[in-house]
Each structure stands twice: as C-alpha cells, then as structure tokens.
Design a protein around this motif. Sequence first.
Motif, PDB file in Angstrom:
ATOM      1  N   GLU A 256      -2.905  -6.276  -7.902  1.00 49.33           N
ATOM      2  CA  GLU A 256      -2.626  -4.893  -7.443  1.00 49.33           C
ATOM      3  C   GLU A 256      -1.450  -4.272  -8.185  1.00 49.33           C
ATOM      4  O   GLU A 256      -0.515  -3.748  -7.587  1.00 49.33           O
TER       5      GLU A 256
ATOM      6  N   ARG B 146      -5.776   0.242  -4.940  1.00 48.58           N
ATOM      7  CA  ARG B 146      -6.510  -0.118  -3.722  1.00 48.58           C
ATOM      8  C   ARG B 146      -5.635  -0.014  -2.476  1.00 48.58           C
ATOM      9  O   ARG B 146      -6.076   0.551  -1.479  1.00 48.58           O
ATOM     10  N   PHE B 147      -4.405  -0.534  -2.530  1.00 55.36           N
ATOM     11  CA  PHE B 147      -3.578  -0.593  -1.309  1.00 55.36           C
ATOM     12  C   PHE B 147      -2.382   0.349  -1.365  1.00 55.36           C
ATOM     13  O   PHE B 147      -1.564   0.376  -0.447  1.00 55.36           O
TER      14      PHE B 147
ATOM     15  N   LEU C 184       2.325  -4.566  -6.469  1.00 59.93           N
ATOM     16  CA  LEU C 184       2.420  -5.228  -5.165  1.00 59.93           C
ATOM     17  C   LEU C 184       2.645  -6.729  -5.344  1.00 59.93           C
ATOM     18  O   LEU C 184       3.479  -7.324  -4.644  1.00 59.93           O
TER      19      LEU C 184
ATOM     20  N   ALA D 271       3.329  -5.767   3.459  1.00 54.85           N
ATOM     21  CA  ALA D 271       2.223  -5.820   2.495  1.00 54.85           C
ATOM     22  C   ALA D 271       0.918  -6.209   3.186  1.00 54.85           C
ATOM     23  O   ALA D 271      -0.143  -5.644   2.896  1.00 54.85           O
TER      24      ALA D 271
ATOM     25  N   THR E  18      -3.551  -0.941   3.939  1.00 55.72           N
ATOM     26  CA  THR E  18      -5.019  -0.897   4.011  1.00 55.72           C
ATOM     27  C   THR E  18      -5.582  -0.096   2.844  1.00 55.72           C
ATOM     28  O   THR E  18      -4.935   0.802   2.306  1.00 55.72           O
ATOM     29  N   ASP E  19      -6.805  -0.419   2.484  1.00 52.57           N
ATOM     30  CA  ASP E  19      -7.495   0.363   1.455  1.00 52.57           C
ATOM     31  C   ASP E  19      -8.227   1.534   2.112  1.00 52.57           C
ATOM     32  O   ASP E  19      -8.089   1.773   3.318  1.00 52.57           O
TER      33      ASP E  19
ATOM     34  N   SER F 152      -7.385  -4.483   5.278  1.00 50.50           N
ATOM     35  CA  SER F 152      -5.973  -4.745   4.995  1.00 50.50           C
ATOM     36  C   SER F 152      -5.829  -5.675   3.800  1.00 50.50           C
ATOM     37  O   SER F 152      -6.758  -6.406   3.438  1.00 50.50           O
ATOM     38  N   PHE F 153      -4.620  -5.657   3.221  1.00 48.92           N
ATOM     39  CA  PHE F 153      -4.337  -6.559   2.105  1.00 48.92           C
ATOM     40  C   PHE F 153      -4.498  -8.009   2.557  1.00 48.92           C
ATOM     41  O   PHE F 153      -5.064  -8.833   1.823  1.00 48.92           O
TER      42      PHE F 153
END
Lengths: 384, 384
Positions: free
Chosen positions: A114, A119-120, A125, A139, A143-144, A149-150
């Motif tokens: 990431e 995406r997040f 990240l 982290a 959410t995407d 969620s991650f």
Amino acid sequence: MSDFGKLWAEISPIGRAGSGGYLRFALTEPELTLRDWFRGQAAQRDMTVTDDGNGNLFAWRGEPWAPGTVLTGSHFDSVPHGGGYDGPLGIVSAFLAVDRIPADRNVGIAAFVEEEGARFGVPCLGSRLLTGVMDPSRAAALTDRDGISFAEALGAEPTGADARVGRLAAVVELHIEQGVALSEPVGVASAIWPHGRWRMDFAGVGDHAGTTRMTDRHDPMLTFAHTVLAANEEARLSGAHATVGRVQVEPNATNAIPSLVRGWLDARAADTGTLGRVVDAVVKSATERAGRDGTTLSVTPESVTAEVAFDTALAARLSALLDDAPILPTGAGHDAGVLSAHVPTAMLFVRNPTGVSHSPAEHASDADCEAGVEALARVLEDLT
Amino acid sequence: MSDFGKLWAEISPIGRAGSGGYLRFALTEPELTLRDWFRGQAAQRDMTVTDDGNGNLFAWRGEPWAPGTVLTGSHFDSVPHGGGYDGPLGIVSAFLAVDRIPADRNVGIAAFVEEEGARFGVPCLGSRLLTGVMDPSRAAALTDRDGISFAEALGAEPTGADARVGRLAAVVELHIEQGVALSEPVGVASAIWPHGRWRMDFAGVGDHAGTTRMTDRHDPMLTFAHTVLAANEEARLSGAHATVGRVQVEPNATNAIPSLVRGWLDARAADTGTLGRVVDAVVKSATERAGRDGTTLSVTPESVTAEVAFDTALAARLSALLDDAPILPTGAGHDAGVLSAHVPTAMLFVRNPTGVSHSPAEHASDADCEAGVEALARVLEDLT
C-alpha cells in the motif's frame, strides 16, 4: 533481449487493464500474484523470504535482518490505471542487481504494501507501520471503498514497528522519475517535498434541480468548484503543487442538487512553511465561499508528511560512484522517505522521458532501465 | 388513520435507504415490488392490468384503452435517495380516487417506467416510448451504470408507440409540488419549463499530482470547476435554473491529475429561447476555459424537452371545479408533459411545505395528500 527486458516481460501482463494502465491495488488478486512471483524470484536465488506482519514482504541474501544489511526494493501496488514502472521497477531491478554482486553480500529486497494509498487511503502504509510512524490499530481499521478493512485484507491485525530496521546499514530505493527534471538515465534523490492529503467535505441541502430557485439553493458543488480553482491559483502563486483528483458526490444524480460533495486536496511544496500557507489559503478561500453558498466545509488531514531530506553524504557518495549522476528533489512520496528517518537512505531515479506518471502513458526505455539495474548493482556492492 | 395514510403505509418501507430517501430505480427489485403491489391493488378493485411492451403498467376500470377513458397515475421510480412522494403519490392517490367515483366510469391508472432517468439517463422514457417520441431501438440500447441495457432489464425489446393513446379523453397526473410556489393544498399546472440534460466530457492528460509542474498540466478538473460556476452565474443572470449534480472522474485517485471529468448540466428556463441562450453561454465559457487549461470539451445533449403548455381550457375547468385552485408552472419534467402533445392533459399538484424535492427531506402532509385524493376524484368524475 536484455536481462531487464526478459524479467520485465514476466510481470507486464499482471493487473493490466484495457486502458493500458494497471489495477494493482494492495492485497487484491493482481498484487497477490506479483507477491507469488516475488517468492519465486527469491527461491531461484536461494533468498529467504519473510514477512513482517504488516503486509511487507522481504527477500534476503544472508540472514534476515543481519546487521549491516542494505535494503532495496519498492512496491507492487498502483494507483487506478497507473503505469507499470511506478514501484515494480525497483523490485525487478533489485533482483537483477543482486545477480550482479558477490554472493557474500547481505542484501534485502522489500515489496512494501500500500505505497500509493489507493486502496486504504494512507500512502506508504507498509513502511509507516514497519517504522512505527503509523499505529497498527489505526491501520487495521482503515477501510477500502467496499468497506473491507486493512486487517481483513491482511488476514490479521498488523503487528507494527520492528526494531530490527535499526540494524540496516542503508536503504536504497530505485524508482522511475515522475517528472521531467532528469535528463540522464540515472539520478540520485536529494529530498522529497513535504506533502499531504486533505479530505474536504462540502455539505449543502439536496434538492430538485428543476424547481429550486437559484436564490434558495445551498449547493455544495459551487463551493467545491470554487475551491478547485482556488487551490490551483494558490499553488501557482507559491510555486507549490495542488490537485483535486478525486471526488464523490451524493446523491450524484443529474436532476438533484447535491447534498454532499467530497473532494480530496493533494498539496505539495518545497518546504513545510509554504505547504502550510498554501493549504491555509485554500481552506480560507473555501470557507468564505461556503458562507456565500450557504454550505459548510469540514477539512480532515488524511496524511501529512514533512519534508524528507535524504542523507546528504550518502547521496554525494552515490552520485560520485555513478559518474556524477545528477542529484534532484521530487514531489512524490516514497517508502524510502519514511525509512529515511530511521536509517541512512538514498534513492536512485530512472529517467522518464515524458515525465508522465500515475497514468497508462508512464514509460522508461529498456536501455535506461538496464542502466538503472547496473547503477543499483554498483551501489549495493559499494555499500555492503 | 385516513384512507390515504393506510394505503401509503403499505409502500413506505419499499426501497427506503438508511438515508431516509429511496432507491427505487426502474426495473430493480424495489420498483418490481411496487409493481406487484400495483397489480394487487388493481385486483382488489377488479381492474384489468395490461402492460404496453415498453415497461409501462396500466390498471383499467372498464375496457383497456376504451375510447373516452381518462388516464391518471404517475411513476414509482426515484432519483438516488429521493423522496417517497415524487411519483408514487400520484399512483396511490389514483387508486383511492377510483374508489370514490361511480363504478361505471372508464379510468386507467398508469405506472410509467423510468420517469426520472436515474437508471438509463433519459427521463420520461416510458411515456416517450408510448407516444413514439423515443425510438424503441435507441431506448433498447441505453445502459445503466453497470452496463445493463434497457432491453435486458425489460426482458425484451421495447415495442414503442401505441396509437391507442389517441383514444384517451384526457390525462391527469397528480404529483407533489417540487418548489414553494403552491401555498394551498392543491393546485393545477399551467406549463412545464423547457429543460434538458447535457453531458459534458472534459478531457485532459492524466499525470502524477506530486511531480507534474503546474505549468505542464492539462487538468480537466479545472475546466469542469470553471464550468460549474459559469452555469450558476448564467442561470442567475437569465432567471433560469442550472445545476451540475452528477460527476464522474477518471481515474478518481487523490494523487493523480484526472484524465477525464464528466459532468452533467441540468438546465431549465421559462422559455426555449432563454434556455438555449443559457446553455450556449455556458458552453462558450467552458470552451474558452478549456483553451486556457489545455483540455478539450465535448457536449452531448442527452435529452432536451421543449416547453409544455398544458391544455388551457382543461386547466381552467379543473381550477374552477376545485374552488379556484391556483394555476402555476413548474420547472420539473413529468410524463404528463410528454403525453400533452397527444392528448388533452392536466396536472394536479399537492403542496410541499418546504419545497424540498429529490431529497429524503421531501414531504407532504397527510391532510394535503387526502385533499389531493379528493380533488383527483372530483376531476375524474367530472371528466368521465
């Protein structure tokens, strides 16, 4: 075909969209395929693969995290319909460079998760988690756009900081240049501009586009539009960069005045003071306009990164080693920038003739990429 | 509870979103559920149900399409998160009005398909097909945001014009008012402003938001933003309405300059000349700005509807019948407007205290809705 051309061809089709650009979002199928390819490349070279519990993948020549190891690599993930070089070039080049240096050197290759934040929402990240800059529980909850969620995508809560980062002798990330500032095949980074992302929620009153009198409206699209133009003007006046590239509208219907327009401001400048003044001026102008439009504005900083000055002595050493390669700053964020606060860190840039990036048109020549591999090999051999 | 309140409660939960607004897109599950409810209401009243091969549903008291029949009704579909009254009020009121008039009268109740154009982009699609204003093969090929065509959603190619429309004595659509112009419970429509939807594609060059110099950009978001403000200004200067409520951005990433911004202009005015001048001025201003931004603009009219003047004698007759109910124009399009070119047509409006429409906050009081039912019953009895 060059060594580079052959290895590059293995990954070129993965995640390529009809646009010619890539959809390689972190921990989605194309990026997972690239991770499998990474494991295969490591196995071919008898390199040990580890992951750090944060989604970052490593291949090691020598013991994992052995003191004095030099870490290279980059990321696989892309922005939507981004180019194929941004990230993967640094990983492919790393495997080829490892082939060209003596087998007794301690080198690690990273595939950070990431990096783009596509995406997040939070760029770099993986390196932020690894270095403890990002709280793992925060982290985990990111959410995407589908609400995943991650932590769900990762299959576990991220584990956060790993003190073994401090054992690395250096970090060197090779990356395609993302502007037109580099006129030779390879350059060395001096600094990354401070930059950030600010989410701007413009709220108004949803209503009928046909029947609501112009004077009765509270149309947040107007405030948004004003702000887009204000950001452009403030950036130009200050020699900074400002962009609004992402928008969400509710209800997003042709015949309805929106109730909410959400826009993201990406802003960057050569120094933190300028960046702060640009963002403050945009928010002030947007707020004044909101008052006239009868709308409201709330601004949320999603990620703000201070200026990164790479290790000056290291940059000078690499430039000298690479026949006085030019030393230049960049407006783009990188995992190397996050790591530079913890380890002596450098970046090598490979020429991008058009400067186009985050677009299917991004390109580097095979000859320049081959020169990048050779430069990275010289650097890794010199530093280990 | 009033007759109205009881029947209204049957359909209120169908397709209601967490916002309190409705997601009742044409031929999707909630709208299909409402069609089943329609068939059930018709069966309870021994009314014959037919469909016209275009997605429009009819319930008939008397022979279907019997000469001299008066057609009432409205539509079930909503804009995204629109109110529950816009459309369904005219259908629920129609069934209740039929209950209040002698059983020997020839009355039809219509549920027109895709009045909002929220799914396939062309408003009043059902009535346009029925009256032959819209070519069935063009309608068949319209697609929704998931690429599903109207023909696929319908399960067949639409059949197009039905000459039996000419046998109707009159059409009377009851609808919630969509502005604040009506201060009594029930009014009569005089005219619908000419209006249309223009799709504006602003194309530029996708690039990296961090590294691309401001002077090297071809950012279509700037041209779009300028155009939003220009549309607002031109409409205000001309006493017209102009709105940009729907936007699509490619790639829609925070750190990428967009390659494409697509915005829809909804414009309406009291007369066709004013409307044309407003749209021309917006396009001229947008094109000039595109020249400065290094972007391009293409404009596609998706639907343009000329002014509708409802039958003056009929409006006067209904106003007199309803104790001198006010006669007023509207900026909103309606199936009745399409039908008015073929059959003497009138509309009844029910008061909307806040004027809010195409929003979850749309509302009419039960007492006003009950007054609407009573007015519609008097009108149907008078005209049959």
